[in-house]
Design an enzyme around this catalytic site. Structure first.
Site, PDB file in Angstrom:
ATOM      1  N   LYS A   1      58.973-133.153 -70.474  1.00  0.00           N
ATOM      2  CA  LYS A   1      59.393-132.027 -71.327  1.00  0.00           C
ATOM      3  C   LYS A   1      60.285-131.066 -70.545  1.00  0.00           C
ATOM      4  O   LYS A   1      61.350-130.646 -70.996  1.00  0.00           O
ATOM      5  CB  LYS A   1      58.179-131.254 -71.840  1.00  0.00           C
ATOM      6  CG  LYS A   1      58.517-129.880 -72.436  1.00  0.00           C
ATOM      7  CD  LYS A   1      57.291-129.135 -72.888  1.00  0.00           C
ATOM      8  CE  LYS A   1      56.562-128.402 -71.831  1.00  0.00           C
ATOM      9  NZ  LYS A   1      57.079-127.077 -71.492  1.00  0.00           N
ATOM     10  N   ASN A   2      59.850-130.711 -69.314  1.00  0.00           N
ATOM     11  CA  ASN A   2      60.556-129.669 -68.556  1.00  0.00           C
ATOM     12  C   ASN A   2      61.851-130.148 -67.910  1.00  0.00           C
ATOM     13  O   ASN A   2      62.542-129.367 -67.260  1.00  0.00           O
ATOM     14  CB  ASN A   2      59.604-129.062 -67.530  1.00  0.00           C
ATOM     15  CG  ASN A   2      58.538-128.238 -68.233  1.00  0.00           C
ATOM     16  OD1 ASN A   2      58.653-127.944 -69.431  1.00  0.00           O
ATOM     17  ND2 ASN A   2      57.498-127.889 -67.514  1.00  0.00           N
TER      18      ASN A   2
ATOM     19  N   ARG B   1      56.467-112.605 -67.362  1.00  0.00           N
ATOM     20  CA  ARG B   1      57.461-113.626 -66.987  1.00  0.00           C
ATOM     21  C   ARG B   1      58.861-113.069 -67.196  1.00  0.00           C
ATOM     22  O   ARG B   1      59.565-113.467 -68.116  1.00  0.00           O
ATOM     23  CB  ARG B   1      57.246-114.909 -67.790  1.00  0.00           C
ATOM     24  CG  ARG B   1      55.941-115.601 -67.470  1.00  0.00           C
ATOM     25  CD  ARG B   1      55.737-116.827 -68.312  1.00  0.00           C
ATOM     26  NE  ARG B   1      56.615-117.932 -67.926  1.00  0.00           N
ATOM     27  CZ  ARG B   1      56.610-119.117 -68.554  1.00  0.00           C
ATOM     28  NH1 ARG B   1      55.800-119.299 -69.581  1.00  0.00           N
ATOM     29  NH2 ARG B   1      57.400-120.090 -68.174  1.00  0.00           N
TER      30      ARG B   1
ATOM     31  N   ASP C   1      51.158-126.023 -63.243  1.00  0.00           N
ATOM     32  CA  ASP C   1      50.897-126.633 -64.547  1.00  0.00           C
ATOM     33  C   ASP C   1      49.750-127.646 -64.511  1.00  0.00           C
ATOM     34  O   ASP C   1      49.405-128.224 -65.546  1.00  0.00           O
ATOM     35  CB  ASP C   1      52.171-127.306 -65.084  1.00  0.00           C
ATOM     36  CG  ASP C   1      53.239-126.282 -65.446  1.00  0.00           C
ATOM     37  OD1 ASP C   1      54.402-126.683 -65.638  1.00  0.00           O
ATOM     38  OD2 ASP C   1      52.904-125.084 -65.507  1.00  0.00           O
TER      39      ASP C   1
ATOM     40  N   CYS D   1      53.768-113.477 -72.794  1.00  0.00           N
ATOM     41  CA  CYS D   1      53.313-114.863 -72.625  1.00  0.00           C
ATOM     42  C   CYS D   1      51.876-114.870 -72.122  1.00  0.00           C
ATOM     43  O   CYS D   1      51.486-113.985 -71.367  1.00  0.00           O
ATOM     44  CB  CYS D   1      54.224-115.567 -71.616  1.00  0.00           C
ATOM     45  SG  CYS D   1      53.645-117.194 -71.162  1.00  0.00           S
TER      46      CYS D   1
ATOM     47  N   ARG E   1      52.961-128.991 -78.046  1.00  0.00           N
ATOM     48  CA  ARG E   1      54.213-128.551 -77.426  1.00  0.00           C
ATOM     49  C   ARG E   1      54.577-129.410 -76.223  1.00  0.00           C
ATOM     50  O   ARG E   1      55.746-129.520 -75.858  1.00  0.00           O
ATOM     51  CB  ARG E   1      54.096-127.094 -76.956  1.00  0.00           C
ATOM     52  CG  ARG E   1      53.862-126.087 -78.065  1.00  0.00           C
ATOM     53  CD  ARG E   1      53.995-124.702 -77.500  1.00  0.00           C
ATOM     54  NE  ARG E   1      55.288-124.574 -76.820  1.00  0.00           N
ATOM     55  CZ  ARG E   1      55.651-123.457 -76.202  1.00  0.00           C
ATOM     56  NH1 ARG E   1      54.816-122.432 -76.183  1.00  0.00           N
ATOM     57  NH2 ARG E   1      56.815-123.377 -75.596  1.00  0.00           N
TER      58      ARG E   1
HETATM   59  C1  EPZ Z   1      58.916-123.378 -65.573  1.00  0.00           C
HETATM   60  O1  EPZ Z   1      58.820-122.067 -66.148  1.00  0.00           O
HETATM   61  C2  EPZ Z   1      58.112-124.315 -66.474  1.00  0.00           C
HETATM   62  N1  EPZ Z   1      58.656-124.273 -67.816  1.00  0.00           N
HETATM   63  C3  EPZ Z   1      56.658-123.860 -66.507  1.00  0.00           C
HETATM   64  O2  EPZ Z   1      55.916-124.846 -67.233  1.00  0.00           O
HETATM   65  C4  EPZ Z   1      56.107-123.853 -65.089  1.00  0.00           C
HETATM   66  O3  EPZ Z   1      54.811-123.318 -65.116  1.00  0.00           O
HETATM   67  C5  EPZ Z   1      56.990-122.963 -64.191  1.00  0.00           C
HETATM   68  O4  EPZ Z   1      58.351-123.403 -64.243  1.00  0.00           O
HETATM   69  C6  EPZ Z   1      56.556-123.013 -62.732  1.00  0.00           C
HETATM   70  O5  EPZ Z   1      56.541-124.302 -62.245  1.00  0.00           O
HETATM   71  C7  EPZ Z   1      59.728-125.060 -68.108  1.00  0.00           C
HETATM   72  O6  EPZ Z   1      60.258-125.780 -67.275  1.00  0.00           O
HETATM   73  C8  EPZ Z   1      60.240-125.017 -69.515  1.00  0.00           C
HETATM   74  P1  EPZ Z   1      59.707-119.849 -62.960  1.00  0.00           P
HETATM   75  P2  EPZ Z   1      59.784-120.882 -65.654  1.00  0.00           P
HETATM   76  O7  EPZ Z   1      60.977-119.159 -63.317  1.00  0.00           O
HETATM   77  O8  EPZ Z   1      61.124-121.425 -65.390  1.00  0.00           O
HETATM   78  C9  EPZ Z   1      58.821-115.327 -61.664  1.00  0.00           C
HETATM   79  C10 EPZ Z   1      54.554-125.703 -68.977  1.00  0.00           C
HETATM   80  O9  EPZ Z   1      53.320-125.630 -69.069  1.00  0.00           O
HETATM   81  N2  EPZ Z   1      60.176-115.029 -62.155  1.00  0.00           N
HETATM   82  O10 EPZ Z   1      59.745-120.877 -61.912  1.00  0.00           O
HETATM   83  O11 EPZ Z   1      59.647-119.779 -66.620  1.00  0.00           O
HETATM   84  C11 EPZ Z   1      57.866-115.724 -62.795  1.00  0.00           C
HETATM   85  O12 EPZ Z   1      57.301-114.602 -63.414  1.00  0.00           O
HETATM   86  C12 EPZ Z   1      55.361-124.455 -68.509  1.00  0.00           C
HETATM   87  O13 EPZ Z   1      55.217-126.724 -69.192  1.00  0.00           O
HETATM   88  C13 EPZ Z   1      60.682-113.744 -61.994  1.00  0.00           C
HETATM   89  O14 EPZ Z   1      60.022-112.861 -61.441  1.00  0.00           O
HETATM   90  O15 EPZ Z   1      59.048-120.480 -64.287  1.00  0.00           O
HETATM   91  C14 EPZ Z   1      56.835-116.568 -62.052  1.00  0.00           C
HETATM   92  O16 EPZ Z   1      55.880-115.752 -61.458  1.00  0.00           O
HETATM   93  C15 EPZ Z   1      54.509-123.232 -68.451  1.00  0.00           C
HETATM   94  N3  EPZ Z   1      61.931-113.484 -62.463  1.00  0.00           N
HETATM   95  C16 EPZ Z   1      57.683-117.248 -60.985  1.00  0.00           C
HETATM   96  O17 EPZ Z   1      58.885-116.497 -60.848  1.00  0.00           O
HETATM   97  C17 EPZ Z   1      62.714-114.449 -63.072  1.00  0.00           C
HETATM   98  O18 EPZ Z   1      63.845-114.163 -63.482  1.00  0.00           O
HETATM   99  C18 EPZ Z   1      58.048-118.698 -61.299  1.00  0.00           C
HETATM  100  O19 EPZ Z   1      58.615-118.742 -62.584  1.00  0.00           O
HETATM  101  C19 EPZ Z   1      62.180-115.742 -63.224  1.00  0.00           C
HETATM  102  C20 EPZ Z   1      60.912-116.018 -62.758  1.00  0.00           C
END
Ligand code: EPZ
Length: 419
Positions: free
Chosen positions: A22-23, A121, A304, A116, A396
């Site tokens: 999916k991701n 996030r 995840d 969320c 999802r």
């Molecule tokens: C991706 O989310 C995945 N989603 C998530 O999977 C997964 O949990 C996550 O990466 C971490 O591996 C998809 O790929 C669609 P991040 P993403 O940006 O991109 C902080 C599932 O279950 N951050 O790597 O949103 C954030 O708050 C989903 O399939 C900022 O502070 O995750 C977090 O603490 C759930 N500012 C950390 O970084 C930003 O601009 C990592 O988030 C962006 C992120």
């Protein structure tokens, strides 16, 4: 709203095919907006999120057909550069259309993702990165409004290794003039798949699979045919389903190389795992040993899989500690697992789990995608009947989960109606 019913206690046995990731599929679908023409994408999981992204691409003007896990996407008539709140509120990954729209059309209007279940996030890294490439970003009535005369390469160093921000900046940089260097970039397998997809379209990217990506912008990208990588999170979930039920299963169409952190932890628990090129064989021990984990960006232990690991530790013979460093509040599954008799003490972004002989079936509530997977695992092990409510969360991210588990001998079914 559907619910899933489970009569637990059956050891899973047999073989099951793993779906595409999916991701990886979601950013790859968004990346088709970077070129004009017809794309063919295979091994796409049949999931609610994929349908949401397809719907978003249609709103933007693309023609999208989805059949037998293959997508045909024609982006030659795209003319509406907006991702509406109605869609973004159902799927945060809609943010992935921001950079491709901006890179190709020099304008984009995307609803700011809201709250969320996983905690705060923000998308500040996405926006700061695009501004560094020359975009003008404004927030208006809950929307990100971005436009640019042109995008120009720059050096961007992320404070946090973010999957989403790396994906968006990569998609902007491939059509920006000059060189972009992304430091502390995410190198999750899904981001590597996105980068490889962009390279097949004609992009010039160095450092793929590392934390430092160098992109030389090109003027033009072309539509291509591509096959999505296997889903390592679905793979990990089924490995833990086998382990928690005392089962023996073989997973096919997967990739053991992208799941090393989980495989080594399962082996520490006493689980027998044999790796083939695209298969994983797994046999559970009589007793699961307690093993602590701390989540981290790839190749660390995936956040995840944190909830599913917690469920496994609920039946281990001893105590373990689970710490989430990526989503520090990702513990909404704790209260539901306690309803099944689990012993879990939460402290900030950690939880201490004391294993118990048996969990007892009860109705439980899903709160997000991976939490609902952890509750299904608990129901497979628990004595008696468990009802997992609000399973729209699981649809999802898991393709036909109850059918696949039934194939492995689980007593599981879906019921319409419920809370
Ligand atoms: C991706 O989310 C995945 N989603 C998530 O999977 C997964 O949990 C996550 O990466 C971490 O591996 C998809 O790929 C669609 P991040 P993403 O940006 O991109 C902080 C599932 O279950 N951050 O790597 O949103 C954030 O708050 C989903 O399939 C900022 O502070 O995750 C977090 O603490 C759930 N500012 C950390 O970084 C930003 O601009 C990592 O988030 C962006 C992120």
């Amino acid at each position: 709203m559907d619910k899933i019913g489970i009569n637990g206690g059956k050891a899973l046995k047999g073989r099951v095919k793993i779906s595409g990731a999916k991701n990886a599929a979601l950013p790859i679908m968004a990346a088709t907006l970077l070129a004009s023409g017809k794309f063919k994408i295979h091994n796409v999981p049949d999931l609610r999120d994929v349908k949401t992204m397809a719907h978003l691409l249609r709103i933007i003007g693309a023609q999208v057909e989805f059949a037998n896990n293959s997508l045909t996407i024609d982006t030659s008539k795209c003319n509406f550069y907006e991702a509406p709140y109605e869609l973004v509120k159902t799927m945060r990954a809609s943010i992935y259309v921001l950079a491709p729209l901006l890179a190709r059309f020099l304008e984009a209007k995307v609803s700011l993702p809201g709250g969320c279940a996983l905690g705060s996030r923000p998308v500040d890294l996405h926006l700061k990165g695009l501004e560094k490439l020359g975009a003008k970003i404004e927030l208006e009535k809950g929307y990100i409004v971005a436009n640019a005369k042109k995008l120009t390469g720059a050096s961007i160093n992320f404070d946090i290794s973010s999957v989403g921000a790396t994906g968006n900046i990569l998609m902007a940089a491939v059509l920006a003039q000059g060189r972009t260097v992304i430091g502390n970039a995410s190198h999750e397998p899904e981001i590597t798949a996105l980068a490889q997809f962009l390279v097949t379209m004609g992009a010039d990217i160095e450092g793929i699979e590392t934390g430092r990506l160098t992109v030389h912008g090109v003027n033009h990208l072309k539509p291509v045919e591509y096959t999505v990588v296997p889903d390592r999170i679905e793979t990990g979930t089924y490995l833990m389903a086998a382990a928690i039920t005392g089962g023996e299963v073989e997973l096919t169409d997967t990739d053991p190389k992208i799941l090393t952190s989980l495989v080594s932890k399962l082996r520490e628990c006493g689980v027998l795992i044999e790796e083939g090129d695209s298969t994983l064989y797994c046999k559970a021990p009589n007793q699961i040993k307690p093993v602590s984990i701390t989540t981290a960006p790839y190749p660390g232990f995936p956040t995840d899989l944190q909830a599913q690991w917690m469920t496994l530790m609920c039946v281990a013979n001893g105590s373990s500690m689970i710490t989430d460093t990526i989503f520090v509040d990702r513990f909404t599954h704790v209260a539901e697992l306690r309803r099944l008799g689990a012993e879990i003490k939460r402290n900030k972004n950690s939880a201490v789990v004391t294993g118990t002989e048996n969990l007892n079936g009860a109705p439980v509530m899903s709160t997000d995608l991976r939490a609902s997977a952890s509750l299904i695992l608990a129901g497979l092990r628990a004595q008696g009947r468990t009802d997992v409510l609000r399973v729209y969360h699981i649809d999802r991210g898991y393709e036909k989960i109850e059918e696949k588990l039934k194939l492995l001998g689980a007593d599981i079914w879906r019921e319409e109606g419920g809370l």
